[in-house]
Motif scaffolding. Structure first.
Motif, PDB file in Angstrom:
ATOM      1  N   VAL A  42       0.849  -1.188   0.000  1.00 46.17           N
ATOM      2  CA  VAL A  42       0.000   0.000   0.000  1.00 46.17           C
ATOM      3  C   VAL A  42       0.882   1.235   0.000  1.00 46.17           C
ATOM      4  CG1 VAL A  42      -1.699   1.278   1.343  1.00 46.17           C
ATOM      5  CG2 VAL A  42      -1.849  -1.199   1.190  1.00 46.17           C
ATOM      6  N   GLY A  43       0.511   2.204  -0.818  1.00 45.07           N
ATOM      7  CA  GLY A  43       1.259   3.455  -0.897  1.00 45.07           C
ATOM      8  C   GLY A  43       0.450   4.606  -0.322  1.00 45.07           C
ATOM      9  N   PRO A  44       0.557   5.790  -0.912  1.00 45.10           N
ATOM     10  CA  PRO A  44      -0.154   6.963  -0.400  1.00 45.10           C
ATOM     11  C   PRO A  44      -1.672   6.739  -0.357  1.00 45.10           C
ATOM     12  CG  PRO A  44       1.446   7.596  -2.062  1.00 45.10           C
ATOM     13  CD  PRO A  44       1.384   6.110  -2.076  1.00 45.10           C
ATOM     14  N   ILE A  45      -2.291   7.281   0.681  1.00 40.10           N
ATOM     15  CA  ILE A  45      -3.740   7.151   0.870  1.00 40.10           C
ATOM     16  C   ILE A  45      -4.329   8.534   1.079  1.00 40.10           C
ATOM     17  CG2 ILE A  45      -5.571   6.197   2.330  1.00 40.10           C
ATOM     18  CD1 ILE A  45      -3.678   3.942   3.079  1.00 40.10           C
ATOM     19  N   LYS A  46      -5.467   8.784   0.465  1.00 37.61           N
ATOM     20  CA  LYS A  46      -6.195  10.034   0.645  1.00 37.61           C
ATOM     21  C   LYS A  46      -7.607   9.718   1.132  1.00 37.61           C
ATOM     22  CE  LYS A  46      -3.072  12.826  -1.084  1.00 37.61           C
ATOM     23  NZ  LYS A  46      -2.498  13.948  -0.424  1.00 37.61           N
ATOM     24  N   TYR A  47      -8.112  10.526   2.052  1.00 37.42           N
ATOM     25  CA  TYR A  47      -9.482  10.394   2.544  1.00 37.42           C
ATOM     26  C   TYR A  47     -10.338  11.436   1.832  1.00 37.42           C
ATOM     27  CZ  TYR A  47     -13.550  11.012   5.470  1.00 37.42           C
ATOM     28  OH  TYR A  47     -14.842  11.126   5.905  1.00 37.42           O
ATOM     29  N   ILE A  48     -11.486  10.994   1.326  1.00 37.57           N
ATOM     30  CA  ILE A  48     -12.435  11.885   0.661  1.00 37.57           C
ATOM     31  C   ILE A  48     -13.743  11.806   1.428  1.00 37.57           C
ATOM     32  CG2 ILE A  48     -13.650  12.390  -1.494  1.00 37.57           C
ATOM     33  CD1 ILE A  48     -11.358  10.817  -2.920  1.00 37.57           C
ATOM     34  N   ALA A  49     -14.228  12.934   1.887  1.00 33.47           N
ATOM     35  CA  ALA A  49     -15.448  12.976   2.695  1.00 33.47           C
ATOM     36  C   ALA A  49     -16.661  12.532   1.888  1.00 33.47           C
ATOM     37  CB  ALA A  49     -15.666  14.391   3.234  1.00 33.47           C
ATOM     38  N   ALA A  50     -17.652  12.017   2.584  1.00 29.59           N
ATOM     39  CA  ALA A  50     -18.905  11.599   1.948  1.00 29.59           C
ATOM     40  C   ALA A  50     -19.538  12.803   1.256  1.00 29.59           C
ATOM     41  CB  ALA A  50     -19.848  11.032   2.990  1.00 29.59           C
ATOM     42  N   GLY A  51     -20.147  12.555   0.108  1.00 28.97           N
ATOM     43  CA  GLY A  51     -20.796  13.620  -0.644  1.00 28.97           C
ATOM     44  C   GLY A  51     -19.889  14.291  -1.660  1.00 28.97           C
ATOM     45  N   GLU A  52     -18.587  14.062  -1.564  1.00 29.46           N
ATOM     46  CA  GLU A  52     -17.643  14.627  -2.531  1.00 29.46           C
ATOM     47  C   GLU A  52     -17.656  13.784  -3.801  1.00 29.46           C
ATOM     48  OE1 GLU A  52     -15.344  17.171  -2.612  1.00 29.46           O
ATOM     49  OE2 GLU A  52     -15.991  17.990  -0.697  1.00 29.46           O
ATOM     50  N   ASP A  53     -17.397  14.436  -4.925  1.00 22.92           N
ATOM     51  CA  ASP A  53     -17.230  13.723  -6.190  1.00 22.92           C
ATOM     52  C   ASP A  53     -15.879  13.024  -6.124  1.00 22.92           C
ATOM     53  OD1 ASP A  53     -16.989  12.806  -8.773  1.00 22.92           O
ATOM     54  OD2 ASP A  53     -16.958  14.794  -9.702  1.00 22.92           O
ATOM     55  N   VAL A  54     -15.877  11.695  -6.105  1.00 22.99           N
ATOM     56  CA  VAL A  54     -14.649  10.931  -5.923  1.00 22.99           C
ATOM     57  C   VAL A  54     -13.673  11.158  -7.072  1.00 22.99           C
ATOM     58  CG1 VAL A  54     -13.698   8.610  -5.634  1.00 22.99           C
ATOM     59  CG2 VAL A  54     -15.843   9.201  -4.555  1.00 22.99           C
ATOM     60  N   SER A  55     -14.187  11.370  -8.286  1.00 23.10           N
ATOM     61  CA  SER A  55     -13.287  11.567  -9.426  1.00 23.10           C
ATOM     62  C   SER A  55     -12.640  12.949  -9.419  1.00 23.10           C
ATOM     63  CB  SER A  55     -14.024  11.335 -10.739  1.00 23.10           C
ATOM     64  OG  SER A  55     -15.076  12.264 -10.878  1.00 23.10           O
ATOM     65  N   GLN A  56     -13.309  13.942  -8.840  1.00 23.77           N
ATOM     66  CA  GLN A  56     -12.754  15.290  -8.757  1.00 23.77           C
ATOM     67  C   GLN A  56     -13.171  15.946  -7.442  1.00 23.77           C
ATOM     68  OE1 GLN A  56     -14.066  17.414 -12.236  1.00 23.77           O
ATOM     69  NE2 GLN A  56     -12.555  16.417 -13.538  1.00 23.77           N
ATOM     70  N   PRO A  57     -12.622  15.459  -6.321  1.00 25.98           N
ATOM     71  CA  PRO A  57     -13.025  16.024  -5.035  1.00 25.98           C
ATOM     72  C   PRO A  57     -12.487  17.440  -4.846  1.00 25.98           C
ATOM     73  CG  PRO A  57     -11.231  14.473  -4.728  1.00 25.98           C
ATOM     74  CD  PRO A  57     -11.626  14.403  -6.174  1.00 25.98           C
TER      75      PRO A  57
END
Length: 167
Positions: free
Chosen positions: A17-32
């Motif tokens: 596993v390399g770098p990890i990013k957290y994206i909050a619910a409701g965000e557009d995953v492809s362009q948060p």
């Protein structure tokens, strides 16, 4: 991510596993509009964590393995909200011993494999020597490029300079 769940099994094809990013619910995953970094830590750092029952937005992750594979991703603190993790990982290649399976390779390796196979098939089919040699030369070029692109740190590009006397 699910609220209260801190252990997630990864595919048995994931090797590291390399770098990890957290994206909050409701965000557009492809362009948060915003991502939070989740640091990947090792076993020693994981063992030294205090307050493992702490809840919040995950800031640390540990790729745990009781055997060689599959890995499990352990998060700290325990997620207190829904969300998505974008995980960069190194995958193991799929088994291509069965019919109808596409090789799981980067495009530049696939180009080499296909060209090398074409050269072998051309020779086996007794095609003209020029055709076979041309395919072998192309395969060699594709192999050189694939090896270069596969090196750690990415490709190394040369800079073409001017040859001749400056006046």
């Amino acid at each position: 991510l699910t609220v209260g769940t801190w252990q997630y099994d990864l595919s048995d094809r994931v090797r590291s596993v390399g770098p990890i990013k957290y994206i909050a619910a409701g965000e557009d995953v492809s362009q948060p509009s915003g991502e939070s970094h989740v640091s990947v830590i090792g076993a020693t750092a994981w063992q030294q964590l205090g307050a493992r029952d702490q809840v919040g937005r995950p800031t640390l992750a540990y790729a745990h393995s009781e055997t060689v594979l599959p890995l499990a991703l352990w998060l700290h603190p325990i997620p207190d909200e829904e969300g998505t993790l974008r995980v960069m990982c190194e995958r193991r290649l799929t088994d291509a011993d069965t019919d109808g399976v596409t090789l799981d390779l980067e495009p530049y390796w696939m180009l080499y494999v296909v060209t090398a196979l074409a050269a072998q098939l051309a020779q086996a089919s007794s095609l003209p020597a020029g055709t076979v040699l041309g395919l072998r030369a192309q395969a060699a070029e594709h192999l050189t490029r694939a090896v270069m692109l596969s090196k750690p740190g990415g490709p190394v590009y040369g800079v073409a300079g001017r040859v001749g006397r400056m006046t």
